[in-house]
Scaffold this motif. Structure first.
Motif, short mmCIF file in Angstrom:
data_model
loop_
_atom_site.label_atom_id
_atom_site.label_comp_id
_atom_site.label_asym_id
_atom_site.label_seq_id
_atom_site.Cartn_x
_atom_site.Cartn_y
_atom_site.Cartn_z
N ARG A 184 0.68 -1.33 0.22
CA ARG A 184 -0.31 0.23 -0.20
C ARG A 184 1.66 0.73 -0.17
O ARG A 184 0.75 2.33 -0.90
CB ARG A 184 -0.54 0.41 1.25
N THR B 226 1.52 1.97 -3.52
CA THR B 226 0.39 2.34 -4.66
C THR B 226 -0.56 3.48 -4.10
O THR B 226 -1.00 3.74 -5.11
CB THR B 226 -0.94 0.90 -4.70
N GLN B 227 0.00 3.55 -2.81
CA GLN B 227 -1.10 4.81 -2.19
C GLN B 227 -0.27 5.75 -1.87
O GLN B 227 -1.04 6.62 -1.12
CB GLN B 227 -2.18 4.05 -1.73
N GLY B 228 0.64 5.75 -1.52
CA GLY B 228 1.89 6.75 -1.00
C GLY B 228 1.85 6.40 1.00
O GLY B 228 1.31 5.67 1.36
N ARG C 186 2.82 13.50 2.87
CA ARG C 186 2.97 11.99 2.52
C ARG C 186 3.66 12.21 1.66
O ARG C 186 3.94 12.69 0.50
CB ARG C 186 1.56 12.03 2.22
N PRO D 15 1.94 7.79 -4.51
CA PRO D 15 1.89 7.31 -4.77
C PRO D 15 3.51 6.84 -6.24
O PRO D 15 3.69 7.27 -6.38
CB PRO D 15 0.87 6.54 -5.57
N GLN E 65 -9.31 -4.23 1.35
CA GLN E 65 -8.48 -2.91 1.11
C GLN E 65 -7.85 -2.96 -0.47
O GLN E 65 -7.76 -3.85 -1.30
CB GLN E 65 -7.02 -3.08 1.53
N GLU E 66 -8.08 -1.40 -0.49
CA GLU E 66 -7.91 -1.63 -2.33
C GLU E 66 -6.17 -1.30 -2.21
O GLU E 66 -6.27 -0.60 -2.06
CB GLU E 66 -8.70 -0.56 -3.32
N ALA F 18 -4.77 1.63 -6.72
CA ALA F 18 -5.39 3.40 -6.99
C ALA F 18 -6.76 2.92 -8.02
O ALA F 18 -6.13 2.23 -8.77
CB ALA F 18 -4.82 4.50 -7.07
N THR G 284 -7.04 7.91 -11.69
CA THR G 284 -5.41 7.96 -11.30
C THR G 284 -4.80 6.35 -11.93
O THR G 284 -3.06 6.65 -12.17
CB THR G 284 -4.95 7.96 -9.94
N ARG H 286 -4.27 3.62 -11.81
CA ARG H 286 -4.47 2.16 -11.86
C ARG H 286 -5.32 0.89 -11.95
O ARG H 286 -5.92 1.57 -11.93
CB ARG H 286 -3.72 2.62 -10.16
N ASN I 139 -7.11 -2.02 -10.24
CA ASN I 139 -7.25 -3.11 -9.40
C ASN I 139 -7.81 -4.46 -9.92
O ASN I 139 -8.81 -4.38 -10.59
CB ASN I 139 -7.94 -2.95 -8.29
#
Length: 313
Positions: A103, A106-108, A178, A181, A276-277, A280, A284, A286, A288
């Motif tokens: 994560r 992929t999400q920062g 932060r 990603p 959880q994803e 992204a 954006t 990404r 999934n």
């Protein structure tokens, strides 16, 4: 410019991630990059089921066994190391079950404060003296609410932040800058075998670890006299085999406790990945992609997996 591609192979312990990642690395010229927190430790090849040397010879592998057990890995350390390996790879294949690591890519990731040694040492001393559950009760309420009383590593981290800054870890997460990603176009394969298949797989894998010298590996680790609060000292199977090595538990007792602990952790992993994803949203760029109900990887799964990758581009 088109983003480079990266592939994530994720799922709970014993779901067949390493076998699938190796197959894909051979077929597509990829590099398998470890995303399992415990497989980073040099001294824990057997007890963490790291890929054996013959698998590492078949395709490039990275970030396996790169940290000494005397050091504590972290999400921030792994993210930086993974990005460096990804930049060198033709196709990065991130393989592992540590969801927070994946994560962070992929999400920062929130940039948390540097903890001075006195705060870190005090937190470890309190953890050793009180145990995780009693220390959990002393955390700021919002940290206590989001951490399990048995999660000693994150409890100690929350206490370190509190001692060093006077703020809760939750407050830092809300206000800290932060890291963005990673600039990759991710594809994700999530292995979600039925739970009734996972438990026998854990038992079988533990038997293999026993045969390959897990007890002796833990004995060699104990001889280093390391801080018991270090992550490597709390890897699944290490405390149980340590008790056996010291004569505090029989082999049968150590086996039962290790299998039960791994099974509990595996169920939590499966729940986490289910809710959880990792990748992204499509806005954006990404993607999934999940293959629901996929059993442990074997050749019979290959057509389904390769068809998915072809559709996903």
């Amino acid at each position: 410019m088109t983003q480079p591609r990266a592939l994530i192979i994720a799922g709970p312990t014993a779901s067949g991630k390493s076998a699938l990642a190796l197959e894909l690395a051979e077929r597509f010229g990829g590099t398998v990059i470890n995303a399992d927190a415990m497989q980073c430790y040099r001294e824990l090849r057997v007890v963490t089921a790291r890929p054996p040397p013959e698998d590492e010879a078949r395709a490039p592998h990275a970030l396996y066994g790169v940290l000494p057990a005397a050091e504590a890995g972290s999400v921030a350390w792994w993210r930086e190391a993974a990005l460096a390996e990804m930049a060198r790879a033709r196709l990065p294949i991130l393989c592992g079950g540590t969801g927070m690591y994946l994560r962070a890519l992929t999400q920062g990731l929130s940039v948390l404060p540097e903890i001075p040694p006195p705060a870190r040492e005090e937190a470890r001393a309190r953890l050793a003296a009180l145990g995780a559950e009693r220390l959990h009760a002393q955390l700021p309420p919002e940290d206590a609410a989001r951490l399990r009383p048995s999660d000693s590593q994150r409890i100690a981290r929350a206490l370190e932040v509190w001692l060093a800054t006077g703020q809760s870890l939750a407050a830092w997460h809300r206000t800290a800058p932060r890291l963005p990603p990673a600039d990759y176009d991710f594809r994700a394969i999530l292995l979600t075998p039925p739970r009734e298949q996972l438990h026998p797989a854990i038992i079988a894998r533990w038997a293999i670890m026993r045969a390959e010298g897990a007890l002796e590996e833990v004995g060699a680790l104990l001889e280093q006299g390391l801080d018991p609060g270090l992550p490597a000292m709390r890897a699944h199977g290490v405390p149980e085999l340590a008790a056996e090595w010291r004569g505090e538990a029989s082999p049968a007792e150590a086996d039962a406790r290790a299998i039960a602990g791994t099974w509990t952790y595996t169920r939590r992993q499966a729940t986490w990945f289910r809710h959880q994803e990792l990748v992204a949203p499509a806005a954006t760029h990404r993607i999934n992609a999940r293959i629901a109900g996929l059993a442990q990887f074997s050749e019979r799964n290959a057509p389904e997996i390769f068809a998915f990758l072809q559709r996903a581009g």
